[in-house]
Design an enzyme around this catalytic site. Structure first.
Site, mmCIF file in Angstrom:
data_model
loop_
_atom_site.group_PDB
_atom_site.id
_atom_site.type_symbol
_atom_site.label_atom_id
_atom_site.label_comp_id
_atom_site.label_asym_id
_atom_site.label_seq_id
_atom_site.Cartn_x
_atom_site.Cartn_y
_atom_site.Cartn_z
ATOM 1 N N GLY A 170 0.801 -1.216 0.000
ATOM 2 C CA GLY A 170 0.000 0.000 0.000
ATOM 3 C C GLY A 170 0.835 1.268 0.000
ATOM 4 N NE ARG A 218 5.003 2.751 7.849
ATOM 5 C CZ ARG A 218 6.142 2.110 8.037
ATOM 6 N NH1 ARG A 218 6.405 0.991 7.374
ATOM 7 N NH2 ARG A 218 7.046 2.562 8.881
ATOM 8 C CB CYS A 219 4.393 -0.858 0.777
ATOM 9 S SG CYS A 219 3.787 -1.993 2.034
ATOM 10 C CG MET A 220 3.608 1.809 -3.229
ATOM 11 S SD MET A 220 2.470 2.231 -4.573
ATOM 12 C CE MET A 220 1.316 3.315 -3.737
#
Length: 402
Positions: free
Chosen positions: A389, A391-393
Protein backbone atom coordinates in the site's frame (compact mmCIF):
# COMPACT_ATOMS: atom_id res chain seq x y z
CA UNK A 1 18.77 22.33 -3.80
CA UNK A 2 20.99 22.35 -0.70
CA UNK A 3 24.61 21.23 -0.84
CA UNK A 4 23.87 18.73 1.92
CA UNK A 5 20.67 17.08 3.04
CA UNK A 6 19.70 15.63 6.38
CA UNK A 7 17.61 12.66 7.35
CA UNK A 8 15.04 13.49 10.03
CA UNK A 9 12.35 10.93 10.85
CA UNK A 10 11.22 10.70 14.48
CA UNK A 11 7.61 9.63 13.98
CA UNK A 12 5.16 7.98 11.62
CA UNK A 13 2.87 11.02 11.59
CA UNK A 14 4.96 14.22 11.65
CA UNK A 15 4.33 16.57 8.72
CA UNK A 16 5.99 14.90 5.74
CA UNK A 17 8.46 17.20 3.97
CA UNK A 18 10.60 14.95 1.74
CA UNK A 19 9.88 11.44 0.48
CA UNK A 20 11.49 8.99 -1.93
CA UNK A 21 9.42 7.05 -4.48
CA UNK A 22 10.16 4.84 -7.47
CA UNK A 23 7.93 5.26 -10.50
CA UNK A 24 7.19 1.75 -11.83
CA UNK A 25 9.32 1.02 -14.88
CA UNK A 26 10.06 -1.59 -17.51
CA UNK A 27 10.79 -4.13 -14.76
CA UNK A 28 7.01 -4.55 -14.41
CA UNK A 29 6.70 -5.61 -18.05
CA UNK A 30 9.36 -8.27 -17.51
CA UNK A 31 7.01 -10.21 -15.26
CA UNK A 32 5.60 -13.39 -16.79
CA UNK A 33 3.40 -16.08 -15.18
CA UNK A 34 6.11 -18.76 -14.97
CA UNK A 35 8.35 -16.57 -12.81
CA UNK A 36 5.86 -14.68 -10.63
CA UNK A 37 6.64 -16.70 -7.51
CA UNK A 38 10.37 -16.28 -8.04
CA UNK A 39 9.92 -12.50 -8.30
CA UNK A 40 7.49 -12.31 -5.34
CA UNK A 41 4.42 -11.25 -7.31
CA UNK A 42 0.92 -12.76 -7.46
CA UNK A 43 -0.17 -10.98 -10.63
CA UNK A 44 1.11 -8.76 -13.44
CA UNK A 45 0.23 -5.05 -13.20
CA UNK A 46 -0.57 -3.15 -16.39
CA UNK A 47 2.35 -0.72 -16.50
CA UNK A 48 0.62 2.22 -18.19
CA UNK A 49 -2.17 2.32 -15.62
CA UNK A 50 0.22 1.57 -12.73
CA UNK A 51 2.28 4.60 -13.75
CA UNK A 52 -0.82 6.79 -13.99
CA UNK A 53 -1.86 5.68 -10.51
CA UNK A 54 1.62 6.26 -9.16
CA UNK A 55 1.73 9.74 -10.70
CA UNK A 56 -1.53 10.58 -8.93
CA UNK A 57 0.06 9.37 -5.69
CA UNK A 58 3.03 11.68 -6.26
CA UNK A 59 0.75 14.59 -7.18
CA UNK A 60 -1.23 14.23 -3.94
CA UNK A 61 2.04 14.40 -2.02
CA UNK A 62 3.26 17.46 -3.93
CA UNK A 63 -0.09 19.21 -3.52
CA UNK A 64 0.37 18.83 0.21
CA UNK A 65 3.78 20.50 0.03
CA UNK A 66 5.88 17.32 0.03
CA UNK A 67 9.11 17.24 -1.97
CA UNK A 68 9.15 14.04 -4.03
CA UNK A 69 12.51 12.45 -4.86
CA UNK A 70 12.85 9.47 -7.18
CA UNK A 71 15.06 6.49 -6.47
CA UNK A 72 16.24 6.11 -10.06
CA UNK A 73 17.42 9.73 -10.29
CA UNK A 74 19.11 9.64 -6.88
CA UNK A 75 21.07 6.55 -7.94
CA UNK A 76 22.07 8.06 -11.30
CA UNK A 77 23.25 11.25 -9.56
CA UNK A 78 25.37 9.09 -7.26
CA UNK A 79 27.27 7.54 -10.18
CA UNK A 80 28.61 10.59 -11.99
CA UNK A 81 32.20 9.70 -11.12
CA UNK A 82 33.39 7.05 -13.60
CA UNK A 83 35.24 5.06 -10.93
CA UNK A 84 32.16 4.95 -8.68
CA UNK A 85 30.04 3.89 -11.64
CA UNK A 86 32.49 1.08 -12.41
CA UNK A 87 32.45 -0.07 -8.79
CA UNK A 88 28.65 0.00 -8.76
CA UNK A 89 28.47 -2.14 -11.89
CA UNK A 90 30.95 -4.67 -10.50
CA UNK A 91 28.90 -4.98 -7.32
CA UNK A 92 25.61 -5.39 -9.17
CA UNK A 93 27.09 -7.98 -11.53
CA UNK A 94 28.64 -9.94 -8.67
CA UNK A 95 25.20 -10.34 -7.09
CA UNK A 96 23.63 -11.44 -10.36
CA UNK A 97 25.44 -14.78 -10.02
CA UNK A 98 26.37 -14.98 -13.71
CA UNK A 99 28.53 -18.09 -14.01
CA UNK A 100 30.38 -17.65 -17.31
CA UNK A 101 33.10 -14.97 -17.16
CA UNK A 102 32.64 -14.12 -20.84
CA UNK A 103 28.94 -13.45 -20.25
CA UNK A 104 29.80 -11.15 -17.37
CA UNK A 105 31.99 -9.17 -19.75
CA UNK A 106 29.26 -9.04 -22.40
CA UNK A 107 26.79 -7.82 -19.81
CA UNK A 108 29.14 -5.24 -18.36
CA UNK A 109 30.05 -3.85 -21.79
CA UNK A 110 26.34 -3.65 -22.67
CA UNK A 111 25.53 -1.65 -19.54
CA UNK A 112 28.62 0.57 -19.72
CA UNK A 113 27.68 1.64 -23.23
CA UNK A 114 24.56 3.42 -21.90
CA UNK A 115 24.21 6.90 -20.39
CA UNK A 116 24.17 6.62 -16.59
CA UNK A 117 20.43 7.15 -16.06
CA UNK A 118 19.57 4.66 -18.84
CA UNK A 119 22.00 2.16 -17.30
CA UNK A 120 20.32 2.48 -13.90
CA UNK A 121 16.91 1.99 -15.50
CA UNK A 122 18.20 -1.09 -17.29
CA UNK A 123 19.68 -2.62 -14.14
CA UNK A 124 16.26 -2.18 -12.57
CA UNK A 125 14.37 -3.54 -15.59
CA UNK A 126 16.59 -6.60 -16.05
CA UNK A 127 18.56 -7.81 -19.06
CA UNK A 128 17.48 -10.62 -21.35
CA UNK A 129 20.02 -13.02 -22.77
CA UNK A 130 19.19 -12.01 -26.32
CA UNK A 131 20.01 -8.37 -25.54
CA UNK A 132 23.68 -9.31 -25.24
CA UNK A 133 23.50 -11.67 -28.25
CA UNK A 134 23.18 -14.89 -26.27
CA UNK A 135 20.92 -17.69 -27.38
CA UNK A 136 17.54 -17.74 -25.65
CA UNK A 137 16.06 -21.24 -25.87
CA UNK A 138 12.32 -21.69 -25.42
CA UNK A 139 12.69 -23.68 -22.19
CA UNK A 140 15.53 -21.51 -20.84
CA UNK A 141 15.25 -18.76 -18.23
CA UNK A 142 15.37 -15.65 -20.44
CA UNK A 143 17.11 -13.20 -18.08
CA UNK A 144 20.82 -12.99 -17.49
CA UNK A 145 20.04 -10.18 -15.04
CA UNK A 146 16.74 -10.50 -13.18
CA UNK A 147 14.19 -7.69 -13.28
CA UNK A 148 13.48 -5.91 -9.98
CA UNK A 149 9.69 -5.42 -9.99
CA UNK A 150 9.44 -4.86 -6.21
CA UNK A 151 11.34 -1.58 -6.43
CA UNK A 152 8.24 0.59 -6.31
CA UNK A 153 7.94 -0.53 -2.69
CA UNK A 154 10.69 1.82 -1.58
CA UNK A 155 9.92 1.24 2.11
CA UNK A 156 11.86 -2.02 2.40
CA UNK A 157 15.50 -1.84 1.19
CA UNK A 158 16.46 0.87 3.66
CA UNK A 159 14.64 2.78 6.37
CA UNK A 160 15.22 6.31 7.66
CA UNK A 161 15.26 6.25 11.47
CA UNK A 162 16.03 9.41 13.40
CA UNK A 163 18.97 11.06 11.69
CA UNK A 164 20.33 7.84 10.18
CA UNK A 165 19.36 4.89 8.03
CA UNK A 166 19.06 1.16 8.37
CA UNK A 167 20.53 -0.28 5.17
CA UNK A 168 18.69 -3.55 5.27
CA UNK A 169 19.57 -7.16 4.51
CA UNK A 170 16.60 -8.44 2.52
CA UNK A 171 15.23 -11.89 3.22
CA UNK A 172 15.00 -13.07 -0.39
CA UNK A 173 17.72 -13.17 -3.00
CA UNK A 174 15.22 -11.59 -5.40
CA UNK A 175 15.21 -8.32 -3.43
CA UNK A 176 18.75 -8.29 -2.05
CA UNK A 177 20.23 -6.27 -4.92
CA UNK A 178 17.79 -3.42 -4.19
CA UNK A 179 19.83 -2.36 -1.18
CA UNK A 180 22.86 -1.62 -3.38
CA UNK A 181 21.01 1.48 -4.57
CA UNK A 182 20.69 2.81 -1.03
CA UNK A 183 24.34 2.07 -0.35
CA UNK A 184 25.45 4.23 -3.28
CA UNK A 185 23.00 7.04 -2.56
CA UNK A 186 24.19 7.53 1.02
CA UNK A 187 27.87 6.90 0.31
CA UNK A 188 28.23 8.79 -2.97
CA UNK A 189 25.32 11.14 -3.73
CA UNK A 190 26.72 14.70 -3.56
CA UNK A 191 23.91 15.89 -1.28
CA UNK A 192 24.06 12.98 1.17
CA UNK A 193 27.67 11.82 1.40
CA UNK A 194 28.81 15.13 2.89
CA UNK A 195 26.16 14.94 5.60
CA UNK A 196 27.81 11.87 7.13
CA UNK A 197 24.50 10.10 7.67
CA UNK A 198 24.97 7.24 10.17
CA UNK A 199 23.98 3.71 9.23
CA UNK A 200 22.35 1.68 12.00
CA UNK A 201 22.39 -1.56 10.03
CA UNK A 202 24.32 -2.83 7.01
CA UNK A 203 23.24 -4.90 4.06
CA UNK A 204 26.06 -7.39 4.60
CA UNK A 205 24.92 -8.26 8.12
CA UNK A 206 24.00 -11.90 8.61
CA UNK A 207 20.38 -11.49 9.65
CA UNK A 208 17.47 -10.25 7.57
CA UNK A 209 15.54 -7.11 8.38
CA UNK A 210 13.20 -5.13 6.07
CA UNK A 211 11.77 -1.63 6.16
CA UNK A 212 8.13 -2.68 6.27
CA UNK A 213 8.87 -4.07 9.72
CA UNK A 214 10.39 -0.82 11.01
CA UNK A 215 7.95 1.71 12.51
CA UNK A 216 8.92 4.92 14.34
CA UNK A 217 6.20 5.38 16.95
CA UNK A 218 7.79 8.34 18.75
CA UNK A 219 11.16 9.99 19.43
CA UNK A 220 11.68 7.37 22.12
CA UNK A 221 9.99 4.22 20.81
CA UNK A 222 10.54 2.06 17.74
CA UNK A 223 8.45 -0.96 16.78
CA UNK A 224 10.03 -3.69 14.66
CA UNK A 225 8.35 -6.83 13.39
CA UNK A 226 9.77 -10.31 13.93
CA UNK A 227 8.08 -11.56 10.79
CA UNK A 228 8.33 -13.63 7.65
CA UNK A 229 10.91 -11.12 6.39
CA UNK A 230 12.83 -9.97 9.50
CA UNK A 231 14.89 -11.96 12.01
CA UNK A 232 14.74 -11.28 15.73
CA UNK A 233 18.55 -11.32 15.89
CA UNK A 234 18.67 -8.56 13.28
CA UNK A 235 16.39 -6.39 15.40
CA UNK A 236 18.68 -6.87 18.41
CA UNK A 237 21.66 -5.68 16.35
CA UNK A 238 19.74 -2.70 14.97
CA UNK A 239 18.62 -1.72 18.48
CA UNK A 240 22.11 -2.02 19.92
CA UNK A 241 23.59 0.23 17.24
CA UNK A 242 20.90 2.87 17.73
CA UNK A 243 21.18 2.78 21.53
CA UNK A 244 24.97 3.17 21.40
CA UNK A 245 24.70 6.16 19.05
CA UNK A 246 23.07 8.38 21.64
CA UNK A 247 19.93 8.85 19.53
CA UNK A 248 16.72 9.70 21.42
CA UNK A 249 15.22 6.22 21.04
CA UNK A 250 15.30 4.31 24.33
CA UNK A 251 12.91 1.43 23.62
CA UNK A 252 12.59 -0.99 20.72
CA UNK A 253 9.49 -3.18 20.74
CA UNK A 254 9.85 -6.46 18.83
CA UNK A 255 6.41 -7.65 17.71
CA UNK A 256 6.19 -11.38 17.06
CA UNK A 257 3.69 -11.65 14.18
CA UNK A 258 2.62 -14.69 12.08
CA UNK A 259 5.28 -15.78 9.58
CA UNK A 260 3.00 -15.80 6.52
CA UNK A 261 2.68 -13.76 3.32
CA UNK A 262 -0.65 -12.27 4.47
CA UNK A 263 1.22 -10.80 7.48
CA UNK A 264 4.39 -10.16 5.51
CA UNK A 265 5.55 -7.06 7.41
CA UNK A 266 4.46 -5.29 10.58
CA UNK A 267 3.07 -2.41 8.50
CA UNK A 268 0.68 -4.78 6.75
CA UNK A 269 -1.09 -5.39 10.05
CA UNK A 270 -0.93 -1.97 11.71
CA UNK A 271 0.10 1.59 10.95
CA UNK A 272 -0.01 4.83 12.96
CA UNK A 273 -2.33 7.56 11.68
CA UNK A 274 -2.60 10.06 14.54
CA UNK A 275 -1.11 10.70 17.97
CA UNK A 276 -3.32 8.01 19.54
CA UNK A 277 -4.87 6.23 16.57
CA UNK A 278 -3.83 3.19 14.52
CA UNK A 279 -5.25 1.14 11.66
CA UNK A 280 -5.14 -2.55 12.44
CA UNK A 281 -5.81 -5.94 10.88
CA UNK A 282 -8.31 -7.73 13.14
CA UNK A 283 -6.11 -10.83 12.86
CA UNK A 284 -3.62 -9.46 15.43
CA UNK A 285 -6.12 -8.21 18.00
CA UNK A 286 -5.61 -11.10 20.38
CA UNK A 287 -2.77 -11.57 22.84
CA UNK A 288 0.58 -10.61 21.34
CA UNK A 289 4.10 -11.47 22.39
CA UNK A 290 6.45 -8.52 22.50
CA UNK A 291 10.08 -8.20 23.53
CA UNK A 292 10.88 -4.75 24.90
CA UNK A 293 14.53 -3.82 24.35
CA UNK A 294 16.16 -1.11 26.43
CA UNK A 295 19.80 -0.22 27.07
CA UNK A 296 21.92 -0.32 30.20
CA UNK A 297 24.28 2.59 29.56
CA UNK A 298 26.50 1.75 32.52
CA UNK A 299 27.23 -1.81 31.42
CA UNK A 300 26.76 -1.27 27.69
CA UNK A 301 24.21 -4.05 27.37
CA UNK A 302 20.84 -4.45 25.67
CA UNK A 303 18.17 -5.58 28.13
CA UNK A 304 15.30 -7.71 26.81
CA UNK A 305 12.03 -8.16 28.68
CA UNK A 306 9.13 -10.24 27.37
CA UNK A 307 5.62 -8.86 27.53
CA UNK A 308 2.22 -10.18 26.56
CA UNK A 309 -0.93 -8.21 25.93
CA UNK A 310 -3.22 -6.78 23.31
CA UNK A 311 -1.87 -4.35 20.74
CA UNK A 312 -4.01 -1.65 22.33
CA UNK A 313 -2.53 -2.29 25.77
CA UNK A 314 1.07 -2.45 24.57
CA UNK A 315 0.85 0.76 22.54
CA UNK A 316 -0.95 2.60 25.35
CA UNK A 317 1.71 1.61 27.87
CA UNK A 318 4.81 2.45 25.85
CA UNK A 319 3.51 5.63 24.22
CA UNK A 320 1.71 6.89 27.32
CA UNK A 321 -1.55 7.31 25.41
CA UNK A 322 -5.02 5.82 25.29
CA UNK A 323 -4.54 3.96 22.00
CA UNK A 324 -7.51 3.68 19.68
CA UNK A 325 -7.58 0.97 16.98
CA UNK A 326 -9.41 1.40 13.68
CA UNK A 327 -10.20 -2.06 12.35
CA UNK A 328 -9.63 -2.78 8.68
CA UNK A 329 -12.99 -3.51 7.04
CA UNK A 330 -14.71 -2.43 10.28
CA UNK A 331 -13.76 -5.81 11.74
CA UNK A 332 -16.04 -7.79 9.43
CA UNK A 333 -14.30 -11.07 8.57
CA UNK A 334 -15.07 -11.01 4.84
CA UNK A 335 -14.59 -7.29 4.29
CA UNK A 336 -11.43 -7.19 6.42
CA UNK A 337 -10.00 -10.18 4.55
CA UNK A 338 -10.68 -8.58 1.18
CA UNK A 339 -9.46 -5.11 2.07
CA UNK A 340 -6.45 -6.42 3.97
CA UNK A 341 -5.41 -8.30 0.81
CA UNK A 342 -5.33 -4.87 -0.82
CA UNK A 343 -3.44 -3.29 2.09
CA UNK A 344 -6.33 -1.70 3.94
CA UNK A 345 -4.15 -1.34 7.05
CA UNK A 346 -1.15 0.04 5.15
CA UNK A 347 -1.77 3.77 5.40
CA UNK A 348 0.72 6.59 4.88
CA UNK A 349 0.28 9.49 7.29
CA UNK A 350 1.42 12.78 5.76
CA UNK A 351 0.57 14.70 8.94
CA UNK A 352 -1.29 13.81 12.13
CA UNK A 353 -4.77 12.59 11.20
CA UNK A 354 -4.22 12.95 7.45
CA UNK A 355 -3.51 9.80 5.45
CA UNK A 356 -3.17 8.40 1.95
CA UNK A 357 -4.97 5.12 1.26
CA UNK A 358 -6.14 3.01 -1.66
CA UNK A 359 -9.62 4.03 -2.79
CA UNK A 360 -10.64 0.38 -3.28
CA UNK A 361 -10.63 -0.10 0.51
CA UNK A 362 -13.77 1.99 0.79
CA UNK A 363 -15.19 0.42 3.95
CA UNK A 364 -11.99 1.08 5.89
CA UNK A 365 -11.84 4.57 4.40
CA UNK A 366 -15.38 5.30 5.57
CA UNK A 367 -14.50 4.22 9.10
CA UNK A 368 -11.42 6.44 9.07
CA UNK A 369 -13.54 9.37 7.93
CA UNK A 370 -16.05 8.76 10.73
CA UNK A 371 -13.13 8.95 13.17
CA UNK A 372 -12.17 12.41 11.87
CA UNK A 373 -9.23 11.17 9.82
CA UNK A 374 -8.73 13.06 6.56
CA UNK A 375 -8.48 10.42 3.84
CA UNK A 376 -6.78 11.11 0.50
CA UNK A 377 -7.62 8.01 -1.53
CA UNK A 378 -5.69 7.09 -4.68
CA UNK A 379 -6.68 4.74 -7.52
CA UNK A 380 -5.07 1.35 -7.16
CA UNK A 381 -6.38 -1.23 -9.60
CA UNK A 382 -2.82 -1.99 -10.77
CA UNK A 383 -0.51 -0.80 -7.99
CA UNK A 384 -2.27 -3.07 -5.50
CA UNK A 385 -1.36 -6.17 -7.54
CA UNK A 386 2.12 -5.95 -6.04
CA UNK A 387 0.69 -6.49 -2.52
CA UNK A 388 1.76 -3.23 -0.96
CA UNK A 389 0.00 0.00 0.00
CA UNK A 390 0.90 3.71 0.24
CA UNK A 391 3.25 3.22 3.19
CA UNK A 392 5.04 0.42 1.32
CA UNK A 393 5.46 2.69 -1.71
CA UNK A 394 7.14 5.54 0.16
CA UNK A 395 10.30 6.20 2.13
CA UNK A 396 10.16 9.41 4.18
CA UNK A 397 13.48 11.24 4.33
CA UNK A 398 12.29 14.19 6.38
CA UNK A 399 9.35 14.69 8.71
CA UNK A 400 8.79 17.70 10.93
CA UNK A 401 9.24 16.89 14.61
CA UNK A 402 6.03 16.64 16.61
Amino acid sequence: MNDTRKINVYSEIGKLKTVMLHRPGAEIENLIPEYLERLLFDDIPYLKVARDEHDKFADILRNDGVEVLYLEKLVADSLKDSMIKEKFLDEVLAECKVKESKNIEYLKDFLKSMPTKAMVDKVMAGVRRKEINLKEDVDQYPFIMDPMPNLYFTRDPFACIGKGISLNHMRTVTRRRETIFGKYIFNHHPEYKEAGIPQWYHRDNEFAIEGGDQLILSKEVLAVGYSERSDKEGVFKLAENIFKSGESFNTVLIFDIPKTRAFMHLDTVFTMIDHDMFTVHPGIEGELKVIALTYDQKNGKVIAEEEEGTLEKILSKHLNIDAKLIRCGNGDKIIAGREQWNDGSNTLAISPGKVITYERNYITNEILDKNNITVLAIPSSELSRGRGGPRCMSMPFYREDL
